[in-house]
Design a protein around this motif. Structure first.
Motif, PDB file in Angstrom:
ATOM      1  N   ALA A 138      52.786  12.624   7.391  1.00  0.00           N
ATOM      2  CA  ALA A 138      53.176  13.329   8.615  1.00  0.00           C
ATOM      3  C   ALA A 138      51.937  13.828   9.349  1.00  0.00           C
ATOM      4  CB  ALA A 138      54.102  14.491   8.279  1.00  0.00           C
ATOM      5  N   LEU A 139      50.960  14.289   8.602  1.00  0.00           N
ATOM      6  CA  LEU A 139      49.719  14.761   9.215  1.00  0.00           C
ATOM      7  C   LEU A 139      49.034  13.622   9.967  1.00  0.00           C
ATOM      8  CD1 LEU A 139      47.152  17.027   7.378  1.00  0.00           C
ATOM      9  CD2 LEU A 139      46.399  15.145   8.809  1.00  0.00           C
ATOM     10  N   LEU A 140      48.923  12.478   9.321  1.00  0.00           N
ATOM     11  CA  LEU A 140      48.238  11.347   9.939  1.00  0.00           C
ATOM     12  C   LEU A 140      49.006  10.773  11.124  1.00  0.00           C
ATOM     13  CD1 LEU A 140      47.111   9.589   6.657  1.00  0.00           C
ATOM     14  CD2 LEU A 140      45.594  10.684   8.325  1.00  0.00           C
ATOM     15  N   ASN A 141      50.323  10.936  11.116  1.00  0.00           N
ATOM     16  CA  ASN A 141      51.154  10.404  12.209  1.00  0.00           C
ATOM     17  C   ASN A 141      51.304  11.373  13.378  1.00  0.00           C
ATOM     18  OD1 ASN A 141      51.591   8.037  10.779  1.00  0.00           O
ATOM     19  ND2 ASN A 141      53.537   8.703   9.919  1.00  0.00           N
ATOM     20  N   ALA A 142      50.731  12.561  13.271  1.00  0.00           N
ATOM     21  CA  ALA A 142      50.894  13.569  14.312  1.00  0.00           C
ATOM     22  C   ALA A 142      50.277  13.089  15.624  1.00  0.00           C
ATOM     23  CB  ALA A 142      50.244  14.885  13.887  1.00  0.00           C
ATOM     24  N   PRO A 143      50.987  13.242  16.739  1.00  0.00           N
ATOM     25  CA  PRO A 143      50.440  12.793  18.028  1.00  0.00           C
ATOM     26  C   PRO A 143      49.164  13.514  18.418  1.00  0.00           C
ATOM     27  CG  PRO A 143      52.481  14.053  18.324  1.00  0.00           C
ATOM     28  CD  PRO A 143      52.353  13.771  16.873  1.00  0.00           C
ATOM     29  N   GLU A 144      49.019  14.771  17.988  1.00  0.00           N
ATOM     30  CA  GLU A 144      47.803  15.512  18.332  1.00  0.00           C
ATOM     31  C   GLU A 144      46.567  14.836  17.738  1.00  0.00           C
ATOM     32  OE1 GLU A 144      50.947  18.816  17.527  1.00  0.00           O
ATOM     33  OE2 GLU A 144      50.490  16.777  16.821  1.00  0.00           O
ATOM     34  N   LEU A 145      46.730  14.274  16.544  1.00  0.00           N
ATOM     35  CA  LEU A 145      45.604  13.597  15.905  1.00  0.00           C
ATOM     36  C   LEU A 145      45.245  12.330  16.677  1.00  0.00           C
ATOM     37  CD1 LEU A 145      44.963  13.162  12.149  1.00  0.00           C
ATOM     38  CD2 LEU A 145      44.799  11.177  13.642  1.00  0.00           C
ATOM     39  N   ALA A 146      46.265  11.553  17.031  1.00  0.00           N
ATOM     40  CA  ALA A 146      46.023  10.290  17.731  1.00  0.00           C
ATOM     41  C   ALA A 146      45.397  10.507  19.104  1.00  0.00           C
ATOM     42  CB  ALA A 146      47.335   9.520  17.873  1.00  0.00           C
ATOM     43  N   ASP A 168      48.253  20.340  -9.907  1.00  0.00           N
ATOM     44  CA  ASP A 168      48.343  18.987 -10.449  1.00  0.00           C
ATOM     45  C   ASP A 168      49.701  18.360 -10.161  1.00  0.00           C
ATOM     46  OD1 ASP A 168      45.780  19.316 -11.381  1.00  0.00           O
ATOM     47  OD2 ASP A 168      46.368  19.709 -13.455  1.00  0.00           O
ATOM     48  N   ALA A 169      50.752  19.174 -10.192  1.00  0.00           N
ATOM     49  CA  ALA A 169      52.103  18.658  -9.944  1.00  0.00           C
ATOM     50  C   ALA A 169      52.269  18.144  -8.522  1.00  0.00           C
ATOM     51  CB  ALA A 169      53.133  19.749 -10.225  1.00  0.00           C
ATOM     52  N   GLN A 170      51.404  18.581  -7.612  1.00  0.00           N
ATOM     53  CA  GLN A 170      51.476  18.150  -6.214  1.00  0.00           C
ATOM     54  C   GLN A 170      50.656  16.894  -5.930  1.00  0.00           C
ATOM     55  OE1 GLN A 170      50.413  22.361  -5.243  1.00  0.00           O
ATOM     56  NE2 GLN A 170      51.744  22.049  -3.473  1.00  0.00           N
ATOM     57  N   ASP A 171      50.063  16.306  -6.960  1.00  0.00           N
ATOM     58  CA  ASP A 171      49.321  15.051  -6.861  1.00  0.00           C
ATOM     59  C   ASP A 171      48.108  15.172  -5.931  1.00  0.00           C
ATOM     60  OD1 ASP A 171      48.614  12.400  -7.260  1.00  0.00           O
ATOM     61  OD2 ASP A 171      50.043  11.628  -5.788  1.00  0.00           O
ATOM     62  N   PRO A 172      47.151  16.034  -6.264  1.00  0.00           N
ATOM     63  CA  PRO A 172      46.004  16.234  -5.373  1.00  0.00           C
ATOM     64  C   PRO A 172      45.176  14.976  -5.145  1.00  0.00           C
ATOM     65  CG  PRO A 172      45.594  17.219  -7.518  1.00  0.00           C
ATOM     66  CD  PRO A 172      47.044  16.852  -7.489  1.00  0.00           C
ATOM     67  N   TYR A 173      44.973  14.182  -6.196  1.00  0.00           N
ATOM     68  CA  TYR A 173      44.151  12.981  -6.038  1.00  0.00           C
ATOM     69  C   TYR A 173      44.871  11.941  -5.188  1.00  0.00           C
ATOM     70  CZ  TYR A 173      41.669  15.291  -9.793  1.00  0.00           C
ATOM     71  OH  TYR A 173      40.997  16.229 -10.542  1.00  0.00           O
ATOM     72  N   GLY A 174      46.187  11.847  -5.342  1.00  0.00           N
ATOM     73  CA  GLY A 174      46.956  10.933  -4.507  1.00  0.00           C
ATOM     74  C   GLY A 174      46.919  11.337  -3.038  1.00  0.00           C
ATOM     75  N   ILE A 175      46.959  12.631  -2.770  1.00  0.00           N
ATOM     76  CA  ILE A 175      46.893  13.125  -1.392  1.00  0.00           C
ATOM     77  C   ILE A 175      45.564  12.731  -0.753  1.00  0.00           C
ATOM     78  CG2 ILE A 175      46.642  15.232  -0.005  1.00  0.00           C
ATOM     79  CD1 ILE A 175      48.764  16.497  -1.853  1.00  0.00           C
ATOM     80  N   VAL A 176      44.458  12.986  -1.454  1.00  0.00           N
ATOM     81  CA  VAL A 176      43.149  12.655  -0.890  1.00  0.00           C
ATOM     82  C   VAL A 176      43.006  11.148  -0.719  1.00  0.00           C
ATOM     83  CG1 VAL A 176      40.657  12.761  -1.279  1.00  0.00           C
ATOM     84  CG2 VAL A 176      42.085  14.757  -1.763  1.00  0.00           C
ATOM     85  N   ARG A 177      43.503  10.384  -1.670  1.00  0.00           N
ATOM     86  CA  ARG A 177      43.420   8.928  -1.568  1.00  0.00           C
ATOM     87  C   ARG A 177      44.196   8.417  -0.355  1.00  0.00           C
ATOM     88  NH1 ARG A 177      44.876   8.035  -6.242  1.00  0.00           N
ATOM     89  NH2 ARG A 177      47.089   7.634  -5.895  1.00  0.00           N
ATOM     90  N   ARG A 178      45.391   8.970  -0.113  1.00  0.00           N
ATOM     91  CA  ARG A 178      46.184   8.510   1.032  1.00  0.00           C
ATOM     92  C   ARG A 178      45.498   8.863   2.352  1.00  0.00           C
ATOM     93  NH1 ARG A 178      50.287   9.780  -2.604  1.00  0.00           N
ATOM     94  NH2 ARG A 178      50.578  11.912  -1.868  1.00  0.00           N
ATOM     95  N   LEU A 179      44.841  10.007   2.404  1.00  0.00           N
ATOM     96  CA  LEU A 179      44.109  10.376   3.614  1.00  0.00           C
ATOM     97  C   LEU A 179      42.922   9.448   3.846  1.00  0.00           C
ATOM     98  CD1 LEU A 179      44.186  14.255   3.148  1.00  0.00           C
ATOM     99  CD2 LEU A 179      45.354  12.991   4.966  1.00  0.00           C
ATOM    100  N   LEU A 180      42.198   9.132   2.768  1.00  0.00           N
ATOM    101  CA  LEU A 180      41.018   8.286   2.909  1.00  0.00           C
ATOM    102  C   LEU A 180      41.388   6.824   3.162  1.00  0.00           C
ATOM    103  CD1 LEU A 180      38.749   9.715   0.075  1.00  0.00           C
ATOM    104  CD2 LEU A 180      38.310   9.848   2.535  1.00  0.00           C
TER     105      LEU A 180
END
Length: 270
Positions: A138-146, A168-180
């Motif tokens: 959702a963050l990456l799809n935000a119109p403000e970012l684009a 850890d339960a929130q998957d921190p490494y997965g979050i950073v990987r998806r952003l990168l």
């Protein structure tokens, strides 16, 4: 959300990590409940003020290095916090006036002061958006970012003192990987992260204070922080204590590693 809506949505019944951080930095944008919680942390860990100061200093240095030495002209700063000058865009635009910066946070109080984050140079551009790092898509799809960032060109992902609020339960490494993953070659990750490595008992007390205040935290070891940079080319000196990452000239005594208790690093996406 308008600024008036943001003001109505501010919860002053319990402390908030961004407002506590504002207190550590000597700011005025916090409430009594935040001050009380921050002072409990300071009682357990008196150097929290040093840690906060060194975190800001690392952000400034990392931003300048990426602008001057690696051609970065775009930043995505998540977990922005309450504005404290100089803000990231002011540092970046002092080096490259055409720098573009998107700030993202999910605290209504940050939105209230967002105009401070949008005083850009005429050549550059900044904006602020309400977003949660736990929902990277959702963050990456935000119109403000684009509207501000061109994701076909290198972007520096700035995650300063944020990921220890992602358990850890929130998957921190997965979050950073998806952003990168959506960022092109030549993009960067600049990250700082509090650690219990130098004083485990003290940091357990800090953990207990934040958790009891309703903010779960996961302070991580150097090995665990280094995992955020998997697949990236770390800039010298690698993952190191905040005040040791490319320090400016030091006047007076430098803090100890235990006082800072902050792992930092900058990596470039190949």
């Amino acid at each position: 959300m308008t600024h008036s809506q943001a003001a109505r949505d501010i919860d002053t019944s319990r402390p908030h990590s961004a407002r506590m951080y504002d207190y550590y930095l000597g700011g005025k944008d916090h409430f009594e409940v935040d001050k009380q919680a921050a002072e409990r942390v300071a009682e357990a860990y008196p150097a929290i003020f040093v840690c906060a100061r060194e975190n800001r200093a690392f952000m400034h240095r990392a931003t300048r290095v990426l602008a001057r030495e690696h051609g970065i002209r775009q930043w995505l700063d998540i977990g922005t916090g309450i504005p404290t000058e100089p803000n990231l865009h002011q540092v970046a635009q002092s080096v490259v006036p055409d720098a573009r910066v998107v700030y993202a946070d999910n605290d209504p109080l940050v939105l209230k002061y967002a105009e401070r984050l949008m005083r850009s140079t005429t050549e550059g551009r900044t904006t602020y958006m309400e977003a949660d790092v736990n929902d990277p898509q959702a963050l990456l799809n935000a119109p403000e970012l684009a509207e501000v960032l061109d994701l076909s060109r290198p972007v520096a992902l700035s995650l300063n003192a944020l990921m220890h609020f992602v358990t850890d339960a929130q998957d921190p490494y997965g979050i950073v990987r998806r952003l990168l993953d959506v960022l092109p070659s030549g993009s960067a990750l600049a990250l700082s992260h509090c650690t219990p490595d130098f004083d485990p008992s003290t940091w357990q007390k800090v953990t207990d204070i934040y958790t009891s205040a309703g903010t779960p935290v996961r302070f991580r070891s150097r090995e665990d922080v280094a995992r955020f940079f998997d697949g990236l080319e770390l800039l010298d000196p690698g993952v190191t204590v905040g005040h040791r990452w490319r320090p400016d000239a030091v006047d007076g005594d430098a803090p100890t590693d235990a006082e800072v208790s902050l792992w930092t690093g900058v990596g470039i996406k190949p």
